[in-house]
Design a protein around this motif. Sequence first.
Motif, PDB file in Angstrom:
ATOM      1  N   LYS A   1       0.717  14.903 -19.159  1.00 45.00           N
ATOM      2  CA  LYS A   1      -0.641  14.564 -19.562  1.00 45.00           C
ATOM      3  C   LYS A   1      -0.671  13.686 -20.828  1.00 45.00           C
ATOM      4  N   ASN A   2       0.407  12.868 -20.959  1.00 40.89           N
ATOM      5  CA  ASN A   2       0.457  11.923 -22.081  1.00 40.89           C
ATOM      6  C   ASN A   2      -0.167  10.589 -21.632  1.00 40.89           C
ATOM      7  N   TYR A   3      -1.416  10.665 -21.242  1.00 38.44           N
ATOM      8  CA  TYR A   3      -2.041   9.504 -20.612  1.00 38.44           C
ATOM      9  C   TYR A   3      -2.194   8.334 -21.591  1.00 38.44           C
ATOM     10  N   THR A   4      -2.659   8.609 -22.800  1.00 38.22           N
ATOM     11  CA  THR A   4      -2.874   7.527 -23.757  1.00 38.22           C
ATOM     12  C   THR A   4      -1.557   6.863 -24.138  1.00 38.22           C
ATOM     13  N   ALA A   5      -0.543   7.670 -24.428  1.00 37.83           N
ATOM     14  CA  ALA A   5       0.760   7.114 -24.801  1.00 37.83           C
ATOM     15  C   ALA A   5       1.369   6.301 -23.655  1.00 37.83           C
ATOM     16  N   ALA A   6       1.175   6.798 -22.417  1.00 38.21           N
ATOM     17  CA  ALA A   6       1.730   6.089 -21.262  1.00 38.21           C
ATOM     18  C   ALA A   6       1.086   4.717 -21.096  1.00 38.21           C
ATOM     19  N   ILE A   7      -0.237   4.667 -21.232  1.00 36.34           N
ATOM     20  CA  ILE A   7      -0.923   3.378 -21.107  1.00 36.34           C
ATOM     21  C   ILE A   7      -0.534   2.450 -22.257  1.00 36.34           C
ATOM     22  N   GLN A   8      -0.357   2.998 -23.461  1.00 34.84           N
ATOM     23  CA  GLN A   8       0.053   2.175 -24.598  1.00 34.84           C
ATOM     24  C   GLN A   8       1.441   1.561 -24.345  1.00 34.84           C
ATOM     25  N   ASN A   9       2.341   2.357 -23.775  1.00 37.67           N
ATOM     26  CA  ASN A   9       3.673   1.813 -23.449  1.00 37.67           C
ATOM     27  C   ASN A   9       3.586   0.693 -22.411  1.00 37.67           C
ATOM     28  N   GLN A  10       2.735   0.885 -21.412  1.00 38.77           N
ATOM     29  CA  GLN A  10       2.584  -0.154 -20.385  1.00 38.77           C
ATOM     30  C   GLN A  10       1.955  -1.419 -20.964  1.00 38.77           C
ATOM     31  N   LEU A  11       1.000  -1.243 -21.874  1.00 38.12           N
ATOM     32  CA  LEU A  11       0.390  -2.409 -22.511  1.00 38.12           C
ATOM     33  C   LEU A  11       1.401  -3.154 -23.374  1.00 38.12           C
ATOM     34  N   THR A  12       2.267  -2.411 -24.080  1.00 41.05           N
ATOM     35  CA  THR A  12       3.309  -3.056 -24.888  1.00 41.05           C
ATOM     36  C   THR A  12       4.263  -3.860 -23.995  1.00 41.05           C
ATOM     37  N   TYR A  13       4.614  -3.266 -22.875  1.00 41.96           N
ATOM     38  CA  TYR A  13       5.497  -3.975 -21.939  1.00 41.96           C
ATOM     39  C   TYR A  13       4.806  -5.236 -21.392  1.00 41.96           C
ATOM     40  N   LEU A  14       3.508  -5.116 -21.084  1.00 42.88           N
ATOM     41  CA  LEU A  14       2.765  -6.264 -20.575  1.00 42.88           C
ATOM     42  C   LEU A  14       2.682  -7.366 -21.629  1.00 42.88           C
ATOM     43  N   LYS A  15       2.483  -6.987 -22.903  1.00 44.41           N
ATOM     44  CA  LYS A  15       2.463  -7.995 -23.977  1.00 44.41           C
ATOM     45  C   LYS A  15       3.779  -8.765 -24.029  1.00 44.41           C
ATOM     46  N   GLU A  16       4.877  -8.018 -23.921  1.00 42.71           N
ATOM     47  CA  GLU A  16       6.190  -8.664 -23.981  1.00 42.71           C
ATOM     48  C   GLU A  16       6.409  -9.583 -22.771  1.00 42.71           C
ATOM     49  N   ALA A  17       5.949  -9.154 -21.605  1.00 38.86           N
ATOM     50  CA  ALA A  17       6.083  -9.992 -20.407  1.00 38.86           C
ATOM     51  C   ALA A  17       5.286 -11.289 -20.552  1.00 38.86           C
ATOM     52  N   VAL A  18       4.064 -11.183 -21.124  1.00 42.47           N
ATOM     53  CA  VAL A  18       3.247 -12.389 -21.326  1.00 42.47           C
ATOM     54  C   VAL A  18       3.892 -13.285 -22.374  1.00 42.47           C
ATOM     55  N   ARG A  19       4.497 -12.689 -23.400  1.00 41.08           N
ATOM     56  CA  ARG A  19       5.156 -13.501 -24.434  1.00 41.08           C
ATOM     57  C   ARG A  19       6.347 -14.270 -23.859  1.00 41.08           C
ATOM     58  N   LEU A  20       7.140 -13.566 -23.057  1.00 47.50           N
ATOM     59  CA  LEU A  20       8.296 -14.228 -22.458  1.00 47.50           C
ATOM     60  C   LEU A  20       7.894 -15.304 -21.469  1.00 47.50           C
ATOM     61  N   ARG A  21       6.786 -15.072 -20.747  1.00 43.24           N
ATOM     62  CA  ARG A  21       6.387 -16.041 -19.703  1.00 43.24           C
ATOM     63  C   ARG A  21       5.596 -17.213 -20.264  1.00 43.24           C
ATOM     64  N   TYR A  22       4.657 -16.922 -21.206  1.00 44.58           N
ATOM     65  CA  TYR A  22       3.757 -17.973 -21.672  1.00 44.58           C
ATOM     66  C   TYR A  22       3.861 -18.233 -23.182  1.00 44.58           C
ATOM     67  N   GLY A  23       4.672 -17.450 -23.905  1.00 41.91           N
ATOM     68  CA  GLY A  23       4.855 -17.679 -25.340  1.00 41.91           C
ATOM     69  C   GLY A  23       3.713 -17.197 -26.209  1.00 41.91           C
ATOM     70  N   LEU A  24       2.888 -16.296 -25.701  1.00 45.07           N
ATOM     71  CA  LEU A  24       1.745 -15.794 -26.468  1.00 45.07           C
ATOM     72  C   LEU A  24       2.210 -14.642 -27.355  1.00 45.07           C
ATOM     73  N   PRO A  25       2.019 -14.693 -28.671  1.00 46.38           N
ATOM     74  CA  PRO A  25       2.533 -13.637 -29.567  1.00 46.38           C
ATOM     75  C   PRO A  25       1.785 -12.317 -29.390  1.00 46.38           C
ATOM     76  N   HIS A  26       2.403 -11.244 -29.908  1.00 47.22           N
ATOM     77  CA  HIS A  26       1.840  -9.907 -29.751  1.00 47.22           C
ATOM     78  C   HIS A  26       0.545  -9.715 -30.530  1.00 47.22           C
ATOM     79  N   HIS A  27       0.390 -10.418 -31.650  1.00 51.11           N
ATOM     80  CA  HIS A  27      -0.779 -10.149 -32.497  1.00 51.11           C
ATOM     81  C   HIS A  27      -2.071 -10.756 -31.947  1.00 51.11           C
ATOM     82  N   ASP A  28      -2.005 -11.583 -30.907  1.00 47.27           N
ATOM     83  CA  ASP A  28      -3.233 -12.116 -30.303  1.00 47.27           C
ATOM     84  C   ASP A  28      -4.012 -10.996 -29.627  1.00 47.27           C
TER      85      ASP A  28
END
Length: 371
Positions: free
Chosen positions: A285-312
């Motif tokens: 039932k760590n729902y918030t932490a799980a979604i936060q981890n997925q969002l962090t992974y998605l940020k990194e995927a967008v950075r690697l693919r399109y060069g968009l930094p994490h702070h945007d």
Amino acid sequence: MFGKKTWIIGAVFFLLLIGVSMLTANQTPTQYPPYLVDSPSPTGLKALYTYLEDNEYDVQQAEGLSDSTDHSLRMMVNPDLPSDQSVEDAYQSYIEAGNTVVLAKENPQDFFGVNTIMTDQSLSNEPVEIFHHEQPLTVSLQSDMAIEPEENDHVLLTTSDDQVIALERPIGEGSLIVLTEPNWLTNEGITAQDQTDAVFATIPFDQQPSIVFDEFSAADIGSVSPFDLYPGWAYVLLVQGIILAIFILWKQGKRFGPVYPVREETVRLSDERIQAIAIWQTKGKNYTAAIQNQLTYLKEAVRLRYGLPHHDSWEVRLNLLKKKQTSLSTQQVQQLSQHFTAVEDNLLIHKQEFLALSQTIDTIRKEVEET
């Protein structure tokens, strides 16, 4: 793998295919190279040859000067330029000995010293008017080349703008007749408009005791189809042999297609790892932490693919993805950006929200990685 009945059916099928192929192999029309005497096709010379033969002219066929006849008129329709100078020298000596050679070629440049020039004639199927000793004739012109006459040449045919398309040139005791319209001699062209009159006005068939159609280079060997090298049944057996070899390999356990690696080699690097983490987070039932981890992974995927930094912001990031992909609408961008920002600020979510957001994030991540 295959039963006895299957092999019998396969053998009968092959035999029937052989029989049908052999019966239909000879029904295809015969392909003739252009300007052959025996060719009944529109580009052949059979009509002219048959007419001369029926009117008791002494007409013959030959390939080169090996069967040369003294005091003859030799027809050379669209020959290739000899690569050996000795061949042209032999024809030159043949003319000088008192024979006549008719060279019918759209561009006779460099044959027997003939020079040509480009004309302003616009080529079309529309009839045009030419002149033979000031007598007008209506013909179709297929060549845009004209002959440059020399001082001793006898001009036979000219266009309306005085361009020479046929002439006779004395060489030794014989003569060379050059015509830039070989199409007039073909089965299709000889009876069109006044082209019969133009041909007989240009070529003196009745002034020589013998007429020879020289096919020295008329047959273009390079244009023969590779499927004409062997009989049709040979190709049928070849195809059936290939099919039979495939069936034999198949029976022995061979397989055709991509090679897939063993599941254990890829399971830890595939989507199953993410799914396993999601299941663990769900059970805890760590729902918030799980979604936060997925969002962090998605940020990194967008950075690697399109060069968009994490702070945007997520609004900037999702608007960029909307331009690159088609699965996001403007309304979804606004809703998801607000929702993702709230989750990163530790907004508590329940199980249904977790499942919906996980599915949405997973879809966006796959689209980012696959584009």
